[in-house]
Scaffold this active site. Structure first.
Site, PDB file in Angstrom:
ATOM      1  CB  CYS A  75      52.265  30.485  43.834  1.00 23.92           C
ATOM      2  SG  CYS A  75      52.772  30.159  45.534  1.00 23.92           S
ATOM      3  CB  CYS A  84      45.932  30.828  44.946  1.00 22.20           C
ATOM      4  SG  CYS A  84      46.335  32.147  46.071  1.00 22.20           S
ATOM      5  CB  CYS A 176      52.442  34.192  50.493  1.00 20.30           C
ATOM      6  SG  CYS A 176      50.640  34.171  50.314  1.00 20.30           S
ATOM      7  CD  GLN A 299      34.341  42.403  53.057  1.00 21.71           C
ATOM      8  OE1 GLN A 299      35.032  41.495  52.613  1.00 21.71           O
ATOM      9  NE2 GLN A 299      33.043  42.265  53.240  1.00 21.71           N
ATOM     10  CG  ASP A 398      28.031  41.856  54.712  1.00 22.82           C
ATOM     11  OD1 ASP A 398      28.056  40.684  54.294  1.00 22.82           O
ATOM     12  OD2 ASP A 398      29.019  42.616  54.703  1.00 22.82           O
ATOM     13  CB  CYS A 425      31.177  36.073  51.690  1.00 23.40           C
ATOM     14  SG  CYS A 425      30.724  35.265  53.235  1.00 23.40           S
TER      15      CYS A 425
END
Length: 468
Positions: A75, A84, A176, A299, A398, A425
């Site tokens: 990228c 990222c 992107c 998600q 969760d 997460c």
């Protein structure tokens, strides 16, 4: 100490490993040194940006050697955009470090006796895997050093992502690699249309401007939702923008907008206006349909969400006779996913709008053995609630990144359900909570799942079994 060390140059620093939050680690004169945008095996010179008695933070300013594990970032925005941060590390190694992150959180921080952590379930797609992106309009585009030093005037209106740690600076995104479909085309053409028609881009400091935020959601069923958030209630310009999107992109199945005059971009308390199409898109998983509205949580990696939910269901080992509690159920995705294998599933969630979605999804899929309740978890999960709905055989939890409230953990210990399946997460807060639960439970399975390639984030599923 910090003033003395700041801007000091440290030369020939060997980058040894990756630590928490994706930062890499080296050592200098007995201190740990944290550096971003490097890879284990790099040898670099750094400029110290922060100095403490026990550690330093710095930025790489020169590379003497490159790691054998480096790959070329694909990228053009890598290194400036914070989305990222691991593009320069090969994907196999990314998975290795994510699994190790889970091991470290449980053994070093949580000090928990655990079984061998299974190899991470990697993502088949390492690009274009997200189903939702948020872009911000700004009249204060991030300029490179070269642009600033040139002295020229540049276009300052931008549509893209926030620069890390700079709330008022936006990097203008050309392409992107996170979201496929028409995402890049919608963003770029809307930005160019707005510039051509001299529509005002939002000024976050002055809290004014027409164009404020763009959200693009897509689904594996081929549907696309586009939401434009306006910072001014100007009927003519709003109509102009929405007409453009409708005519230019007829494949948009849900075209919505919001007028937001608040000082933040959250819109859960605002009206969402359907300009054309439906007010939702649909996901599908094993024949189950999930309606996703503009305020719904789902998600953001659809394919990996399926892998995550399969692990959760496998860990629960349901045979059809169990009462299952699904804590922090959100829009009831996990609850509805496991419902056919259970006697009854009871979902609890803080956000009332999410519970409305959960009930609707159960209805759409013809599920009659689910119950959903809205309320604060620590207030809902009481003795009276348990007495009314029966004691759970399996608890699936969760929670958000912050983990579970201590009162909720204590109630789980009191309930003594035979199995707890904990999805998280954030392995750090998960390890903290699990350490408390080991008073009565044994950890017998751990499975990391990579939901976010090219980042340091990792999802993790743990099964706890009640001690005999």
């Amino acid at each position: 100490m910090s003033r003395k060390m700041k801007n000091k140059i440290v030369t020939n620093l060997l980058i040894e490993r990756i630590a928490a939050e994706g930062k890499c680690v080296g050592h200098h004169e007995g201190k740990v040194v944290f550096v971003q945008n490097v890879a284990p095996g790099d040898v670099v010179d750094i400029r110290v940006t922060r100095g403490k008695s026990s550690f330093l933070e710095g930025e790489a300013i020169h590379f003497h050697e490159y790691s054998k594990d480096r790959v070329n970032a694909f990228c053009s925005h890598f290194g400036t955009c914070g989305g990222c941060k691991w593009q320069h590390i090969n994907y196999d190694l990314q998975q290795t470090y994510k699994r190790q992150q889970v091991v470290d959180q449980f053994t070093r921080i949580g000090k928990i006796e655990i079984p061998e952590v299974k190899p991470i379930i990697g993502s088949a797609h390492t690009q274009y895997y997200r189903n939702k992106l948020d872009f911000t309009f700004s009249n204060n585009r991030w300029l490179t050093r070269e642009e600033i030093n040139s002295g020229e005037d540049f276009e300052r209106n931008a549509l893209g992502f926030h620069i890390p740690k700079m709330f008022d600076k936006i990097i203008d995104i050309e392409h992107c690699y996170l979201q496929g479909g028409i995402s890049n085309e919608v963003r770029n053409q809307l930005r160019d249309f707005a510039r051509t028609h001299q529509l005002s881009f939002y000024d976050i400091r002055k809290q004014e401007g027409l164009l404020r935020n763009l959200i693009i959601r897509s689904s594996s069923t081929g549907e696309t939702m586009v939401i434009v958030q306006f910072g001014a209630n100007e009927a003519g310009p709003i109509q102009l923008v929405m007409n453009f999107l409708q005519e230019k992109f007829p494949s948009i199945t849900s075209l919505l907008y919001i007028v937001n005059l608040k000082k933040n971009e959250t819109f859960h308390d605002l009206d969402v206006i359907t300009f054309s199409g439906k007010d939702f898109i649909e996901e599908e998983m094993e024949g189950l349909k999930f309606r996703i509205g503009p305020k719904s949580f789902y998600q953001t990696n659809s394919a990996q969400a399926y892998e995550l939910y399969k692990v959760t269901r496998d860990f629960a080992e349901l045979n059809g006779d169990e009462i299952v509690y699904d804590l922090y159920t959100g829009t009831g995705t996990i609850a509805n996913f496991v419902a056919k294998q259970a006697k009854q599933v009871i979902g609890i969630e803080y956000v009332e709008a999410a519970i409305v979605d959960a009930k609707l999804n159960a209805q759409v899929n013809g599920l009659d053995n689910t119950l959903f309740y809205a309320g604060d978890m620590k207030d809902m999960l009481t003795d009276d609630f348990i007495a009314k709905h029966a004691k759970p055989d399996v608890i699936i939890t969760d929670p958000p990144r912050a983990g579970m409230h201590e009162d909720v953990v204590n109630m789980l210990l009191k309930l003594e359900a035979p199995k707890i399946v904990y999805v998280s997460c954030n392995p750090a807060t998960q390890a903290r909570d699990v350490a408390l639960l080991t008073e009565k439970y044994t950890v017998d399975k751990i499975q990391p799942v990579d939901m976010f390639p090219q980042t340091y984030h990792v999802e993790n599923v743990v099964r706890l079994t009640l001690k005999s």
